[in-house]
Design an enzyme around this catalytic site. Sequence first.
Site, PDB file in Angstrom:
ATOM      1  N   GLU A  92       0.796  -1.225   0.000  1.00  0.00           N
ATOM      2  CA  GLU A  92       0.000   0.000   0.000  1.00  0.00           C
ATOM      3  C   GLU A  92       0.831   1.279   0.000  1.00  0.00           C
ATOM      4  O   GLU A  92       0.562   2.202   0.762  1.00  0.00           O
ATOM      5  CB  GLU A  92      -0.918  -0.025   1.223  1.00  0.00           C
ATOM      6  CG  GLU A  92      -0.205   0.067   2.595  1.00  0.00           C
ATOM      7  CD  GLU A  92       0.231  -1.267   3.190  1.00  0.00           C
ATOM      8  OE1 GLU A  92       0.476  -2.210   2.427  1.00  0.00           O
ATOM      9  OE2 GLU A  92       0.342  -1.352   4.431  1.00  0.00           O
TER      10      GLU A  92
ATOM     11  N   GLU B 255      -5.452  -2.882  -0.787  1.00  0.00           N
ATOM     12  CA  GLU B 255      -4.387  -1.866  -0.737  1.00  0.00           C
ATOM     13  C   GLU B 255      -4.980  -0.463  -0.686  1.00  0.00           C
ATOM     14  O   GLU B 255      -4.458   0.415  -0.001  1.00  0.00           O
ATOM     15  CB  GLU B 255      -3.419  -2.035  -1.913  1.00  0.00           C
ATOM     16  CG  GLU B 255      -2.789  -3.429  -2.059  1.00  0.00           C
ATOM     17  CD  GLU B 255      -2.220  -4.018  -0.775  1.00  0.00           C
ATOM     18  OE1 GLU B 255      -1.855  -3.258   0.147  1.00  0.00           O
ATOM     19  OE2 GLU B 255      -2.168  -5.262  -0.673  1.00  0.00           O
TER      20      GLU B 255
ATOM     21  N   HIS C 161      -5.998   0.511   2.788  1.00  0.00           N
ATOM     22  CA  HIS C 161      -4.888   0.956   3.638  1.00  0.00           C
ATOM     23  C   HIS C 161      -4.713   2.482   3.600  1.00  0.00           C
ATOM     24  O   HIS C 161      -4.042   3.042   4.475  1.00  0.00           O
ATOM     25  CB  HIS C 161      -3.580   0.306   3.189  1.00  0.00           C
ATOM     26  CG  HIS C 161      -3.305  -1.036   3.787  1.00  0.00           C
ATOM     27  ND1 HIS C 161      -3.293  -1.267   5.146  1.00  0.00           N
ATOM     28  CD2 HIS C 161      -2.986  -2.230   3.199  1.00  0.00           C
ATOM     29  CE1 HIS C 161      -2.979  -2.538   5.371  1.00  0.00           C
ATOM     30  NE2 HIS C 161      -2.809  -3.148   4.209  1.00  0.00           N
TER      31      HIS C 161
ATOM     32  N   GLU D 104      -3.725  -4.374   9.448  1.00  0.00           N
ATOM     33  CA  GLU D 104      -4.238  -5.387   8.521  1.00  0.00           C
ATOM     34  C   GLU D 104      -5.661  -5.855   8.834  1.00  0.00           C
ATOM     35  O   GLU D 104      -6.448  -6.090   7.923  1.00  0.00           O
ATOM     36  CB  GLU D 104      -3.282  -6.576   8.447  1.00  0.00           C
ATOM     37  CG  GLU D 104      -1.892  -6.204   7.905  1.00  0.00           C
ATOM     38  CD  GLU D 104      -1.907  -5.631   6.488  1.00  0.00           C
ATOM     39  OE1 GLU D 104      -2.910  -5.782   5.768  1.00  0.00           O
ATOM     40  OE2 GLU D 104      -0.881  -5.019   6.107  1.00  0.00           O
TER      41      GLU D 104
ATOM     42  N   TYR E  68      -4.565 -10.451  10.010  1.00  0.00           N
ATOM     43  CA  TYR E  68      -5.482 -10.123   8.909  1.00  0.00           C
ATOM     44  C   TYR E  68      -6.901 -10.603   9.199  1.00  0.00           C
ATOM     45  O   TYR E  68      -7.843  -9.828   9.268  1.00  0.00           O
ATOM     46  CB  TYR E  68      -5.016 -10.801   7.611  1.00  0.00           C
ATOM     47  CG  TYR E  68      -3.787 -10.191   6.987  1.00  0.00           C
ATOM     48  CD1 TYR E  68      -2.522 -10.528   7.451  1.00  0.00           C
ATOM     49  CD2 TYR E  68      -3.882  -9.303   5.931  1.00  0.00           C
ATOM     50  CE1 TYR E  68      -1.382  -9.992   6.878  1.00  0.00           C
ATOM     51  CE2 TYR E  68      -2.742  -8.751   5.339  1.00  0.00           C
ATOM     52  CZ  TYR E  68      -1.502  -9.103   5.813  1.00  0.00           C
ATOM     53  OH  TYR E  68      -0.387  -8.568   5.244  1.00  0.00           O
TER      54      TYR E  68
HETATM   55  N1  BES Z   1       1.145  -4.346   3.746  1.00  0.00           N
HETATM   56  C1  BES Z   1       0.873  -5.642   3.251  1.00  0.00           C
HETATM   57  C2  BES Z   1       2.084  -6.367   2.760  1.00  0.00           C
HETATM   58  C3  BES Z   1       3.180  -6.562   3.795  1.00  0.00           C
HETATM   59  C4  BES Z   1       2.878  -6.943   5.087  1.00  0.00           C
HETATM   60  C5  BES Z   1       4.489  -6.387   3.441  1.00  0.00           C
HETATM   61  C6  BES Z   1       3.908  -7.112   6.015  1.00  0.00           C
HETATM   62  C7  BES Z   1       5.496  -6.562   4.366  1.00  0.00           C
HETATM   63  C8  BES Z   1       5.222  -6.933   5.666  1.00  0.00           C
HETATM   64  C9  BES Z   1      -0.185  -5.622   2.152  1.00  0.00           C
HETATM   65  O1  BES Z   1      -1.169  -4.666   2.333  1.00  0.00           O
HETATM   66  C10 BES Z   1      -0.880  -6.942   2.173  1.00  0.00           C
HETATM   67  O2  BES Z   1      -1.500  -7.226   3.160  1.00  0.00           O
HETATM   68  N2  BES Z   1      -0.762  -7.727   1.120  1.00  0.00           N
HETATM   69  C11 BES Z   1      -1.394  -9.018   1.012  1.00  0.00           C
HETATM   70  C12 BES Z   1      -2.624  -8.950   0.198  1.00  0.00           C
HETATM   71  C13 BES Z   1      -3.885  -8.952   0.913  1.00  0.00           C
HETATM   72  C14 BES Z   1      -5.047  -8.965  -0.054  1.00  0.00           C
HETATM   73  C15 BES Z   1      -4.026  -9.947   2.013  1.00  0.00           C
HETATM   74  C16 BES Z   1      -0.467  -9.925   0.264  1.00  0.00           C
HETATM   75  O3  BES Z   1       0.555  -9.441  -0.226  1.00  0.00           O
HETATM   76  O4  BES Z   1      -0.755 -11.106   0.164  1.00  0.00           O
HETATM   77 ZN    ZN Z   2      -2.489  -5.221   3.932  1.00  0.00          ZN
END
Ligand code: BES
Ligand code: ZN
Length: 562
Positions: free
Chosen positions: A245, A270, A273, A292, A355
């Site tokens: 994000e 994203e 966020h 999250e 999450y």
């Molecule tokens: N901010 C996260 C990605 C992240 C988390 C990077 C912790 C580094 C450390 C991003 O918003 C995210 O949650 N991505 C998920 C997708 C989501 C739809 C669950 C992913 O990458 O799977």
């Molecule tokens: Zn996220």
Amino acid sequence: MDIHSWSRPDEVQVRHLELDLDVHFDRKILTGAATLHFDPTSHPELVLDTRDLEIHSVENAAGFEVGARDPILGAPLRIRLTPGCSWVRVNYSTSPNASGLQWLDPAQTAGKRMPFLYTQSQAIHARSWIPLQDSPAVRITFEGRVRTSNGLSAVMAAERAGNHFRMRHPVPSYLIALAAGDLEFRSLGERCGVFAEPSLVDAARREFADTEAMIRAVEEMFGPYRWGRYDLLVLPPSFPFGGMENPCLTFATPTILAGDKSLVALVAHELAHSWSGNLVTNATWSDFWLNEGFTVYIEGRIIEKVYGQDRYAMEATLARRELDREMESLPESDRVLYLPLAGRDPDDGCTLVPYQKGALLLRTLEREVGRDRFDAFLRSYFDHFAFRSISTAEFLNYFRTELSTTVPLDEWIYSPGIPASAAEPYSDAFTCVETAASRWRNGETIDTSRWSTQEWLHFLRVLEKPDLARLEAEFHLSRTGNAEILSQWLAMSIQAQFEPGLALLDSFLCSVGRRKFLKPLYSELLKTPEGAERARSIYRRARPGYHPIAQHTIDGLVFADR
Ligand code: BES
Ligand code: ZN
């Protein structure tokens, strides 16, 4: 106190960063200067975070020293300040193995002709490309100037004017981001658009056509989008996450380009966020669920509003099952929302618990107080804490001043597992698919012609030990262009040692670097001796193409017994 930073923002707090960088694709390094501005101070020392940076000099300071490198935190850069000073300039270069940078060879891109660079700063990787106070509790504004050695265009997650970038709102360091490659832009609406390599950019424009509708949906519920533009950047397939994000410019994996908008919940996520995370930020990585959990909750609300209840119920049901599955594999102590992380890398706390358990808590609260009151609460929460970083305790205090509840908040947050009061997703979402699955098991033919990605995933997951040759003959799953369905199919092929599926594994694992797909596939392979042999053989070839973060994760699986 943030245990994942050497910095001491209680002594001197940096407010603004000027970044001036040269991208050297030939040497795979960045060189340049970071000028840090703070309120005039008489404190004798400013401590910054670094990891594998070479510090050439520090201007406007009385001296500096790089301390011992900690394997998780990196090394502190201790700068001796002169009395009353309000800025220092660090001249430095990065290392070719910087944990927050991925340097891609042309072969790893869609176009195959130009190299590519992108950053991934979350959780504590910003320090591997910028010396700064690398804590989500510290918010800074910044300006950036970026030049590339080969004329490729560079973008930062900020307001953009040519190669000059500016972020006017104070953001935590993990949201600072940069990418450079052969990029084209397509507009998606008045305030949104997409960057991608030329061969992908039109597919991306079609896939993300609903972005403006999603922004409006959140604005109606939770207040204005405060970041100006919302653009997306489609990265090469080695990107280790689904999305990131970065403000004004979400980074996304190309594996969500399914051709039918079926995987755009990731865009909703994203985008969400921009409120939960970027506007109101977790103060430490133990409070990650505030980022999250809230975001998954809002993501669901967007999907419901833009694509309807059925789609929302399916996504929530799939996620709920995945949460249960993952929780079983985690130690009890990791099944809590507030996660103590002493001695651990914050990336290790990135499980489905913050999450999905986090989102489940918010849905449970919503069900109890009613949607209208809960929405009003969330809106006031975002206004009240806008552009601040907060702890779980601050959230709880604020919640208790605004609403009262019988939901056992402390149990949800500090105890393992899912409390009995949880608001479970609507259970009929997949009734038709489940009926079809039992008919198929009985040898009947079924009509799948109108199935969505979500229905396919559920179908494949509820079939227990199916005949894969029959599945393949009827549905040609090996030929799917949908990465979610394909990775599910590959996992089943490993389980059943189904050779036609296994044959695709190599090329999938050698081109895609998204951790969500790598982890289950390597784990499944590692369950048998022959599989482990295959895993090591593939990984030997695939590893150089993975991002350092994905390498770290898969090293932990494949080399676990060494
Ligand atoms: N901010 C996260 C990605 C992240 C988390 C990077 C912790 C580094 C450390 C991003 O918003 C995210 O949650 N991505 C998920 C997708 C989501 C739809 C669950 C992913 O990458 O799977
Ligand atoms: Zn996220």
